[in-house]
Design a protein around this motif. Structure first.
Motif, short mmCIF file in Angstrom:
data_model
loop_
_atom_site.label_atom_id
_atom_site.label_comp_id
_atom_site.label_asym_id
_atom_site.label_seq_id
_atom_site.Cartn_x
_atom_site.Cartn_y
_atom_site.Cartn_z
N GLN A 6 0.84 -1.21 0.00
CA GLN A 6 0.00 0.00 0.00
C GLN A 6 0.87 1.25 0.00
OE1 GLN A 6 -2.29 0.24 3.73
NE2 GLN A 6 -1.01 -1.44 4.46
N PRO A 7 0.33 2.34 -0.55
CA PRO A 7 1.10 3.59 -0.55
C PRO A 7 1.22 4.17 0.85
CG PRO A 7 -1.11 3.96 -1.41
CD PRO A 7 -0.96 2.48 -1.24
N LEU A 8 2.34 4.80 1.14
CA LEU A 8 2.60 5.37 2.45
C LEU A 8 2.46 6.89 2.47
CD1 LEU A 8 5.80 3.32 3.42
CD2 LEU A 8 3.40 2.82 3.99
N PHE A 9 2.50 7.52 1.28
CA PHE A 9 2.52 8.98 1.23
C PHE A 9 1.53 9.50 0.20
CE2 PHE A 9 6.67 7.59 2.66
CZ PHE A 9 6.93 8.42 3.73
N GLU A 10 1.01 10.68 0.46
CA GLU A 10 0.23 11.43 -0.52
C GLU A 10 1.20 12.28 -1.33
OE1 GLU A 10 -2.88 11.19 -1.16
OE2 GLU A 10 -3.83 10.32 0.63
N ARG A 11 1.18 12.14 -2.65
CA ARG A 11 2.05 12.92 -3.51
C ARG A 11 1.35 14.19 -3.96
NH1 ARG A 11 3.52 7.43 -2.67
NH2 ARG A 11 5.53 6.99 -3.66
N SER A 12 2.05 15.31 -3.89
CA SER A 12 1.53 16.56 -4.42
C SER A 12 2.72 17.40 -4.89
CB SER A 12 0.75 17.33 -3.34
OG SER A 12 1.63 17.89 -2.38
N ARG A 13 2.42 18.52 -5.55
CA ARG A 13 3.52 19.38 -6.03
C ARG A 13 4.25 20.05 -4.87
NH1 ARG A 13 1.76 24.78 -6.79
NH2 ARG A 13 -0.45 25.09 -6.30
N HIS A 14 3.65 19.97 -3.68
CA HIS A 14 4.31 20.57 -2.50
C HIS A 14 5.19 19.57 -1.77
CE1 HIS A 14 1.90 24.16 -2.98
NE2 HIS A 14 0.78 23.44 -2.96
N GLY A 15 5.16 18.28 -2.19
CA GLY A 15 6.02 17.30 -1.55
C GLY A 15 5.28 16.02 -1.21
N LEU A 16 5.83 15.28 -0.27
CA LEU A 16 5.25 14.02 0.19
C LEU A 16 4.71 14.19 1.59
CD1 LEU A 16 8.04 11.51 -0.95
CD2 LEU A 16 5.84 11.91 -2.05
N HIS A 17 3.45 13.79 1.78
CA HIS A 17 2.82 13.92 3.09
C HIS A 17 2.39 12.53 3.56
CE1 HIS A 17 2.79 18.25 2.47
NE2 HIS A 17 2.32 18.02 1.25
N PRO A 18 2.91 12.10 4.71
CA PRO A 18 2.64 10.72 5.15
C PRO A 18 1.17 10.47 5.44
CG PRO A 18 3.74 11.96 6.89
CD PRO A 18 3.76 12.83 5.67
N LYS A 19 0.67 9.35 4.94
CA LYS A 19 -0.64 8.84 5.33
C LYS A 19 -0.49 8.18 6.70
CE LYS A 19 -2.95 6.96 1.87
NZ LYS A 19 -3.30 6.09 0.73
N PRO A 20 -1.57 7.77 7.33
CA PRO A 20 -1.44 7.07 8.62
C PRO A 20 -0.47 5.89 8.56
CG PRO A 20 -3.73 7.63 8.24
CD PRO A 20 -2.99 8.00 6.97
N GLU A 21 -0.51 5.14 7.44
CA GLU A 21 0.42 4.02 7.30
C GLU A 21 1.86 4.51 7.21
OE1 GLU A 21 -3.54 3.00 5.42
OE2 GLU A 21 -2.14 4.69 5.37
N GLY A 22 2.06 5.66 6.56
CA GLY A 22 3.39 6.24 6.45
C GLY A 22 3.91 6.73 7.79
N GLU A 23 3.03 7.37 8.56
CA GLU A 23 3.44 7.85 9.90
C GLU A 23 3.86 6.68 10.78
OE1 GLU A 23 0.11 10.03 11.31
OE2 GLU A 23 0.56 11.83 10.11
N LEU A 24 3.11 5.56 10.67
CA LEU A 24 3.45 4.38 11.45
C LEU A 24 4.83 3.84 11.06
CD1 LEU A 24 2.33 2.25 13.52
CD2 LEU A 24 1.58 0.95 11.53
N MET A 25 5.09 3.74 9.75
CA MET A 25 6.37 3.19 9.30
C MET A 25 7.53 4.14 9.66
SD MET A 25 6.27 0.19 8.14
CE MET A 25 7.95 0.20 7.51
N ILE A 26 7.30 5.44 9.57
CA ILE A 26 8.35 6.40 9.93
C ILE A 26 8.69 6.26 11.41
CG2 ILE A 26 8.82 8.87 10.25
CD1 ILE A 26 7.13 9.32 7.68
N ARG A 27 7.66 6.11 12.23
CA ARG A 27 7.89 5.99 13.67
C ARG A 27 8.73 4.74 13.98
NH1 ARG A 27 2.83 5.90 15.64
NH2 ARG A 27 2.73 3.75 16.38
N TYR A 28 8.38 3.62 13.35
CA TYR A 28 9.14 2.39 13.62
C TYR A 28 10.53 2.45 12.99
CZ TYR A 28 5.44 -0.16 15.96
OH TYR A 28 4.51 -0.58 16.88
N ALA A 29 10.66 3.10 11.85
CA ALA A 29 11.99 3.24 11.24
C ALA A 29 12.91 4.03 12.15
CB ALA A 29 11.86 3.94 9.88
N ARG A 30 12.40 5.12 12.71
CA ARG A 30 13.22 5.94 13.61
C ARG A 30 13.58 5.17 14.87
NH1 ARG A 30 9.82 11.56 12.69
NH2 ARG A 30 11.00 12.23 10.85
N ARG A 31 12.65 4.39 15.37
CA ARG A 31 12.91 3.61 16.57
C ARG A 31 14.02 2.59 16.32
NH1 ARG A 31 7.98 0.50 19.39
NH2 ARG A 31 7.09 2.61 19.20
N MET A 32 13.97 1.91 15.14
CA MET A 32 14.98 0.90 14.84
C MET A 32 16.35 1.53 14.61
SD MET A 32 12.95 -1.98 12.58
CE MET A 32 11.77 -0.93 11.73
#
Length: 336
Positions: free
Chosen positions: A66-92
């Motif tokens: 599944q996609p983790l980010f919303e794409r727009s011309r302003h950049g990438l904005h994490p979806k709830p799934e993206g926020e979860l993966m970012i949190r665990y990535a930082r923890r690891m």
């Protein structure tokens, strides 16, 4: 070979196959995108070209299905799934850096850093006294204390930006991933400066308190909810004039500058009263208790430095409780 062993091996192989698909560089890229929310900047930060970063992000999303980010011309904005993966990535990433640091320190005294969150509305003496004790024993340690409201600090802990936090938190379903280690329970008391008209009274009509100027924790804090409930239960209304503040230093100055009331943990209030800065008032609003808690992540072992601070917090709390009881009893006897 028995059937249960075959099944165990099969599950282990499947688990390791799933884990092996994720690489450390995937975690680093997710961390960078979460911080910068721009793929070009994240690629530069991780020393990749933008097309390579784009392919890697697409590969990560394909692995997860599944996609983790919303794409727009302003950049990438994490979806709830993206926020979860970012949190665990930082923890690891944080866990790997901590392991590397601790390996280098084996056989030596404690050194390195401890990142501590302190819930502002708690205002306990236990944390600063514990920090002082630990640094006297291990002067090479660097301890960083970040104050804030509980929800902000919990988010920082989950993101790997804190090793632990100390404060008063409500238990609830939203904290299922946290360890709550209660180290002390103490009552809160009502205080004023020594010049306040109520400071010299031995009995106070609690119904008159609603007309006083108060300093209370902000409405978003668990402690404020409890205080308001106590006012409603015992006086049938909440104070009319309230300054919302969780800053102990600001509250101390304000208490000296104007006639107002505040609520503090008893040990903090006793310390300030002993310094002649304020007076504890004989006010009963029911048994308003605060539990001071050490909060850590459930599935993450605190590093060696954090474990030393946790042990010191327990020791300090155990020693402080009877000292506060003795001081309070002496003051009650002198006032009777």
């Amino acid at each position: 070979m028995s059937e249960p062993t075959d099944l165990t091996l099969q599950l282990a192989r499947e688990r390791w196959h799933q884990v092996a698909r994720f690489k450390l560089r995937h975690l680093i890229l997710l961390d960078a995108i979460g911080e910068l929310q721009n793929l070009r900047l994240a690629a530069e930060h991780t020393h990749m070209t933008q097309p390579a970063a784009s392919r890697m992000l697409k590969h990560i999303e394909e692995l997860l299905g599944q996609p983790l980010f919303e794409r727009s011309r302003h950049g990438l904005h994490p979806k709830p799934e993206g926020e979860l993966m970012i949190r665990y990535a930082r923890r690891m990433i944080h866990e790997l850096l901590t392991a590397q640091s601790e390996i280098g320190q084996l056989g030596q005294g404690l050194r390195g850093s401890i990142l501590v969150g302190s819930v502002q509305s708690s205002a306990s003496q236990i944390l600063p006294r514990s920090v002082a004790r630990l640094l006297l024993q291990h002067p090479d340690l660097h301890i960083s204390v970040q104050e804030g409201e509980s929800h902000m600090l919990v988010d920082a802990l989950r993101a790997g930006k804190l090793d632990l936090l100390v404060g008063r938190l409500n238990t609830g379903s939203s904290h299922h991933d946290l360890n709550m280690d209660i180290i002390s329970t103490e009552p809160f008391v009502v205080v004023a400066n020594r010049r306040h008209p109520l400071a010299g009274q031995t009995q106070i009509d609690t119904r008159a308190l609603v007309d006083e100027q108060w300093i209370l924790p902000s409405r978003s804090t668990p402690l404020r909810h409890v205080i308001d409930s106590l006012f409603i239960r015992h006086i049938r209304q909440t104070p009319r004039r309230v300054i919302d503040s969780v800053s102990l230093s600001f509250n101390q100055v304000l208490l000296q500058e104007m006639p107002c009331l505040a609520i503090l943990p008893r040990t903090t209030a006793l310390s300030l009263q002993n310094q002649g800065l304020l007076r504890i008032l004989p006010v009963e609003l029911g048994q308003l208790l605060g539990t001071l808690t050490i909060v850590t992540l459930k599935n993450s072992l605190p590093n060696r430095n954090a474990q030393a601070l946790i042990q010191t917090l327990h020791t300090t709390a155990a020693q402080e409780q009877p000292e506060a009881e003795t001081t309070q009893n002496a003051m009650d006897a002198s006032n009777s």
